[in-house]
Design an enzyme around this catalytic site. Sequence first.
Site, mmCIF file in Angstrom:
data_model
loop_
_atom_site.group_PDB
_atom_site.id
_atom_site.type_symbol
_atom_site.label_atom_id
_atom_site.label_comp_id
_atom_site.label_asym_id
_atom_site.label_seq_id
_atom_site.Cartn_x
_atom_site.Cartn_y
_atom_site.Cartn_z
ATOM 1 N N TYR A 102 2.799 -1.782 -3.452
ATOM 2 C CA TYR A 102 3.737 -1.560 -4.555
ATOM 3 C C TYR A 102 3.608 -2.658 -5.599
ATOM 4 O O TYR A 102 3.440 -2.387 -6.797
ATOM 5 C CB TYR A 102 5.171 -1.509 -4.017
ATOM 6 C CG TYR A 102 6.224 -1.504 -5.100
ATOM 7 C CD1 TYR A 102 6.533 -0.335 -5.781
ATOM 8 C CD2 TYR A 102 6.923 -2.672 -5.435
ATOM 9 C CE1 TYR A 102 7.499 -0.320 -6.777
ATOM 10 C CE2 TYR A 102 7.879 -2.669 -6.424
ATOM 11 C CZ TYR A 102 8.168 -1.492 -7.096
ATOM 12 O OH TYR A 102 9.123 -1.499 -8.088
ATOM 13 N N LYS A 121 2.263 -2.266 -9.426
ATOM 14 C CA LYS A 121 3.169 -2.596 -10.538
ATOM 15 C C LYS A 121 2.532 -3.632 -11.453
ATOM 16 O O LYS A 121 2.710 -3.597 -12.684
ATOM 17 C CB LYS A 121 4.508 -3.103 -10.006
ATOM 18 C CG LYS A 121 5.363 -2.046 -9.332
ATOM 19 C CD LYS A 121 5.850 -0.978 -10.299
ATOM 20 C CE LYS A 121 7.000 -1.471 -11.153
ATOM 21 N NZ LYS A 121 7.555 -0.393 -12.010
#
Length: 393
Positions: A152, A156
């Site tokens: 994640y 990002k």
Amino acid sequence: MDPKRSQKESVLITGGSGYFGFRLGCALNQNGVHVILFDISSPAQTIPEGIKFIQGDIRHLSDVEKAFQDADVTCVFHIASYGMSGREQLNRNLIKEVNVRGTDNILQVCQRRRVPRLVYTSTFNVIFGGQVIRNGDESLPYLPLHLHPDHYSRTKSIAEQKVLEANATPLDRGDGVLRTCALRPAGIYGPGEQRHLPRIVSYIEKGLFKFVYGDPRSLVEFVHVDNLVQAHILASEALRADKGHIASGQPYFISDGRPVNNFEFFRPLVEGLGYTFPSTRLPLTLVYCFAFLTEMVHFILGRLYNFQPFLTRTEVYKTGVTHYFSLEKAKKELGYKAQPFDLQEAVEWFKAHGHGRSSGSRDSECFVWDGLLVFLLIIAVLMWLPSSVILSL
């Protein structure tokens, strides 16, 4: 946004059905802005008059294009993401599809549809990867992608860099340029928050919140949803010509500006619901081993039963290692002023929705969870002891 010119404003919010996206949409709608919520599922709440919901998948370019068709969008708030916590963190393919491909689709359509402004909702994690950071600022370099402890955060970071690199990209037909900025919020909280707080309350009610971990002096940050709404609206304004495009191409850290020990932050929630705050404190490295075990169990059994891991390794770092950031840039360039909030609103919300300690005895499910927790902790201790001995030599 300035109500005097809000009649001309039409904004699109990706991830608009989520807790923060919906809250932002309602705030903009109250200012007279035309709001489009774009998400894969409809909001759980009643959609106020003046807000339009469009269902679609950000991974599909055609769905994104349809969301822009019936409005002259002047600003996009790109909030949609996947894989922030829990079992979602372990689905690497979906994380990349949503966070990277989805961002590519948004940037492409913004250019085609001549959208002049884009505000991207990023995360502290593009900088933080388990290292101690005290009062860091936006001059800190991105954490190298291979050092991110989870997919994640890695995706990002990739997406944020794409957004900021797209700043000043010429729009189709030579109609100006795209101005972009990125906000890096701390963990979000507030009444009705549906990602972190319900999971914590579930653990409390099942009797699983039996220990804290790490240095009691470690400090992290949080941001109340209303402060984050304020920051996004200010950021969109700071991309305008009359603000000198001051936010153009810039990242900003956003929080309540009050570093606090992670577990002390949640003490009012635990005690406010009538439970006892745990007094046992475990070493961070031991809990990290425990988190590794829960991830392995999920890897083995997840296809049969996609249960929620008790903790992931990334969550251990994010909650147990000091990392907090300066708000000076956001204050100076955006005019951001964090308002004081606490968890009392959240406590009242949970009580109103039937949560809180009752006088009854614990059910059998609690004892099953107790047994599983003890079993995993014993294995974690056996894994941890050899490494702790080596470190002491």
